[in-house]
Scaffold this motif. Structure first.
Motif, mmCIF file in Angstrom:
data_model
loop_
_atom_site.group_PDB
_atom_site.id
_atom_site.type_symbol
_atom_site.label_atom_id
_atom_site.label_comp_id
_atom_site.label_asym_id
_atom_site.label_seq_id
_atom_site.Cartn_x
_atom_site.Cartn_y
_atom_site.Cartn_z
ATOM 1 N N TRP A 188 -7.169 -0.492 -1.311
ATOM 2 C CA TRP A 188 -6.617 0.196 -0.145
ATOM 3 C C TRP A 188 -5.374 1.021 -0.484
ATOM 4 O O TRP A 188 -4.962 1.871 0.299
ATOM 5 C CB TRP A 188 -6.275 -0.821 0.945
ATOM 6 C CG TRP A 188 -7.468 -1.226 1.733
ATOM 7 C CD1 TRP A 188 -8.267 -2.310 1.512
ATOM 8 C CD2 TRP A 188 -8.020 -0.545 2.860
ATOM 9 N NE1 TRP A 188 -9.276 -2.342 2.445
ATOM 10 C CE2 TRP A 188 -9.149 -1.278 3.273
ATOM 11 C CE3 TRP A 188 -7.671 0.606 3.546
ATOM 12 C CZ2 TRP A 188 -9.934 -0.880 4.352
ATOM 13 C CZ3 TRP A 188 -8.451 1.000 4.634
ATOM 14 C CH2 TRP A 188 -9.567 0.254 5.025
ATOM 15 N N ASP A 189 -4.773 0.784 -1.646
ATOM 16 C CA ASP A 189 -3.572 1.532 -2.009
ATOM 17 C C ASP A 189 -3.818 3.039 -1.988
ATOM 18 O O ASP A 189 -2.926 3.820 -1.614
ATOM 19 C CB ASP A 189 -3.084 1.115 -3.402
ATOM 20 C CG ASP A 189 -2.598 -0.332 -3.460
ATOM 21 O OD1 ASP A 189 -2.413 -0.938 -2.387
ATOM 22 O OD2 ASP A 189 -2.395 -0.837 -4.577
ATOM 23 N N HIS B 230 0.805 -1.220 0.000
ATOM 24 C CA HIS B 230 0.000 0.000 0.000
ATOM 25 C C HIS B 230 0.843 1.278 0.000
ATOM 26 O O HIS B 230 0.319 2.356 -0.285
ATOM 27 C CB HIS B 230 -0.901 0.045 1.243
ATOM 28 C CG HIS B 230 -1.825 -1.120 1.375
ATOM 29 N ND1 HIS B 230 -2.529 -1.641 0.321
ATOM 30 C CD2 HIS B 230 -2.170 -1.859 2.467
ATOM 31 C CE1 HIS B 230 -3.265 -2.661 0.745
ATOM 32 N NE2 HIS B 230 -3.059 -2.810 2.034
#
Length: 206
Positions: free
Chosen positions: A132-133, A118
């Motif tokens: 979620w990055d 991430h």
């Protein structure tokens, strides 16, 4: 309104259980009521318009004390204070740096199939692209653990700056303080919780 923050892997689920144990308080964790049943839509930390929509969602709840705990709120502290003035408190959880990095390395399965990253820009050829990055800043480093360490340092450097900027609204709390009844009571009093209920419970431990 109560906004919980932290890098992730820092006791946020335990904080959500604590706040949900308070009369008149409804706390979500990453904007979902039941993380086992609903898919979380992570917030892009570069999207203040969507952050406003998420905040309006929180504020529309019927309970008198509305709360959410998500790592992405750090990018929007000034925006939230501008929107809600004195009617918001921030609780930022901090775990030991090495423990946080090790927990992330384990969670993201960095050397296995579909491993995640991430905190570094990547093309998806080795690490899997993940929603979620967008919720994390990127760092230049020779390894993912090193980048995670830079993430931890940056997150709490900024958090400490907010404690100085908003001393009556922003509180930095060590994760282990959630195991201390006196410190839990101090946290609840800081949040101006009426008739605070001191609850000690570890969740999502790892």
């Amino acid at each position: 309104m109560i906004i919980g923050l932290g890098t992730g892997r820092c006791g946020s689920m335990s904080l959500s259980h604590l706040l949900n144990a308070q009369t008149g308080c409804g706390c979500t964790h990453e904007m979902t009521y039941d993380f086992k049943k609903f898919i979380v839509q992570p917030l892009d930390i570069n999207n203040p318009e969507m952050a406003d929509i998420y905040l309006d969602n929180i504020n529309s709840r019927t309970l008198p004390i509305k709360a959410d705990i998500s790592l992405w709120w750090l990018n929007f502290v000034d925006q939230i204070v501008d929107k809600y003035k004195d009617d918001v408190k921030f609780i930022c959880l901090r775990r030991d740096k090495e423990q946080t990095v090790n927990s992330y390395v384990k969670k993201m399965n960095i050397n296995g199939t579909n491993g995640m990253n991430h905190v570094q820009d990547h093309d998806g050829s080795f690490y899997a692209k993940n929603p979620w990055d967008a919720s994390y800043p990127n760092f230049e480093a020779d390894s993912l653990p090193e980048a995670l360490g830079l993430y931890w340092e940056d997150y709490y450097k900024r958090s400490e700056e907010f404690t100085k900027k908003y001393p009556n609204q922003f509180k930095l709390v060590d994760m282990l303080d959630l195991n201390d009844k006196d410190k839990v009571l101090d946290l609840l009093n800081f949040c101006e919780i009426p008739n605070p209920n001191v609850v000690i419970k570890q969740s999502n431990k790892g």
